[in-house]
Write an enzyme that holds these catalytic residues in place. Structure first.
Site, PDB file in Angstrom:
ATOM      1  N   SER A 159       5.101  -1.271   3.996  1.00  6.70           N
ATOM      2  CA  SER A 159       4.758  -0.722   2.690  1.00  6.70           C
ATOM      3  C   SER A 159       5.168   0.754   2.570  1.00  6.70           C
ATOM      4  CB  SER A 159       3.258  -0.918   2.444  1.00  6.70           C
ATOM      5  OG  SER A 159       2.932  -0.712   1.093  1.00  6.70           O
ATOM      6  N   ASP A 364       5.654 -11.557  -1.486  1.00  6.79           N
ATOM      7  CA  ASP A 364       5.228 -10.202  -1.814  1.00  6.79           C
ATOM      8  C   ASP A 364       5.619  -9.868  -3.248  1.00  6.79           C
ATOM      9  OD1 ASP A 364       4.439  -7.570  -1.794  1.00  6.79           O
ATOM     10  OD2 ASP A 364       5.925  -6.898  -0.334  1.00  6.79           O
ATOM     11  N   HIS A 424       3.006  -9.408   1.639  1.00  4.26           N
ATOM     12  CA  HIS A 424       3.281  -8.014   1.948  1.00  4.26           C
ATOM     13  C   HIS A 424       3.031  -7.703   3.426  1.00  4.26           C
ATOM     14  CE1 HIS A 424       4.005  -3.937   0.552  1.00  4.26           C
ATOM     15  NE2 HIS A 424       2.873  -3.505   1.098  1.00  4.26           N
TER      16      HIS A 424
END
Length: 446
Positions: A159, A364, A424
């Site tokens: 991220s 994601d 994610h």
């Protein structure tokens, strides 16, 4: 000032809510400590040595894991929810990365997790400060832990951690070349990374539409919101772009009945923003963003673990420091940096012949694979056409499996992994494939 190191082999007794005492399994060799990166800011690190019964830790690489947010704790979330030896219930993790690497978790930027500042002006406000702080920590770490100086060292990230990792990797490469940090830097891996925020945002509408999570009307609304963000970006109004980003996420939530930004097939939304009323001030978008992208990682269960048994185990956390207590300030202070891209940094890494890996989860939304592919097409790297011309290869999580778990494309020093059935947090969703990817990236037999 040297970092304090506290090796430990066995976890202490833990009290369960039932009142019974249990003694968790013997843990691998560890060390942890604080490094004062500035006079008013200290960063916490936690090292796990590779734990493989067949080989010594020196046979394996060292991985630095960087969490996202900014403000999410690698020592907490990445460790106990993704790749560490134990899960949040203190039970052994079958797919821990310690099978194939030593892992160094660092709570960064300062104020994240157990890291802390003593002055509100000490919070990082941009990638440059984040990077310079990490250089102080890495210099001290490798000077103190000389056994890791010759072991291949990789940075893995997730991220917003990927955005930080790209900048840190470039500075580390320069420091190694200059001889100011002694380590065998071997590459960086950018997982579901916020490298080019606008490319992710522009991909939101098409991705949701093609997965039947938006209708025509919803697609139009999301596309309109994305164009407003792009316009702000073109005007270099980065804080406005961040506010518009939050509003775009509101539009997505309203049109999708609360899709989970981190895995579109997970129905229970992990956001807390729905409890907030729309009548509050214009500063609310920043608070909403914090709740969506950082606070959910400080779940009650994990927070109780980190502020209870783990704090007691570590013994060095200052009394005034609460795990995750400063994370909202970390996030807010970086608000002007959120929407800035670091594509040029990745270009510099590739030009310097640093090994760069990009990996992304199929499910994601916040950083959809379409967006990752889009910024890669913007690279000025001379070998990009040859990379793009390669045919991707299917990967299987284990030799016995007949189900495709990922696709992989590689040329020279750039790799891309498309991880199927993952959101994610790739290691949390597809632990076996994530572990196999780690071995491929670090050139281990698999």
């Amino acid at each position: 000032m040297p970092a304090k190191m506290y090796p430990i082999l066995i976890f202490s007794l833990v009290t369960l809510s039932s009142g019974y005492f249990i003694k968790p399994p013997k843990e691998p060799r560890q060390a942890w400590g604080y490094v004062p990166v500035r006079s008013n800011a200290s960063m916490f690190w936690w090292l796990y040595y590779a734990d493989n019964p067949a080989q010594n830790f020196t046979s394996f690489p060292l991985i630095l894991w960087l969490q996202g947010g900014p403000g999410a704790s690698g020592c907490g979330y990445g460790n106990f929810e993704e790749i560490g030896p134990l899960d949040a219930d203190l039970k052994p993790r079958r797919t821990t990365w310690l099978q194939a690497a030593s892992v160094l978790f660092v709570d960064n930027p300062v104020g994240t997790g157990y890291s802390y500042v003593n002055d509100t002006l000490a919070y990082a406000t941009d990638i440059c400060t984040v990077t310079s702080d990490m250089m102080v920590l890495l210099k001290e770490f490798f000077a103190s832990k000389t056994e890791f100086q010759k072991i291949p060292f990789y940075i893995f990230s997730e991220s917003y951690g990927g955005k930080m990792a790209a900048a840190i990797a470039l500075e580390l490469y320069k420091a190694v070349e200059a001889g100011t940090i002694k380590c065998n830097f071997s590459g960086v891996a950018l997982g579901d990374s916020w490298i080019s925020p606008i490319d992710s945002v522009i991909a939101w509408g098409p991705y949701l539409y093609t997965t039947s999570l938006l209708d025509d009307k919803g697609l139009k609304e999301v596309t309109t919101a994305a164009k407003k963000i792009l316009d702000a970006m073109n005007k270099k109004e980065f804080k406005l772009a961040t506010l518009l980003w939050s509003k775009a996420e509101d539009i997505i939530e309203n049109n999708t009945n609360g899709v989970n930004f981190y895995n579109i097939l997970t129905q229970e939304s992990e956001t807390a923003s729905r409890s907030l009323t729309s009548t509050l001030s214009e500063t609310l978008p920043f608070i909403k963003l914090f709740q969506r992208h950082v606070q959910y990682q400080n779940k009650d269960k994990l927070s109780d673990l980190m502020n209870g048994p783990i704090r007691k185990k570590l013994k060095i956390i200052p009394d005034h420091v609460k795990w995750g207590g400063q994370s909202e300030n970390v996030f807010m202070n970086m608000a002007g940096d959120f929407m800035k891209h670091v594509i040029d940094t990745v270009d510099e890494l590739l030009e310097a012949n640093v090994n760069v890996t990009v990996y992304n989860g199929q499910l994601d939304l916040i950083v959809p694979t379409m967006g990752q592919e889009a910024w890669i097409r913007k690279l000025k790297w001379p070998k990009l056409k040859k990379f793009s011309a390669q045919r991707w290869q299917p990967l299987y999580a284990c030799p016995e499996s007949t189900q495709t778990a990922a696709f992989h494309k590689s040329y020279d020093n750039l790799d891309f992994f498309w991880i199927l059935k993952a959101g994610h947090m790739v290691p949390a969703d597809q632990g076996d494939m994530a572990l196999k990817m780690l071995r491929i990236v670090t050139h281990q037999r698999h």
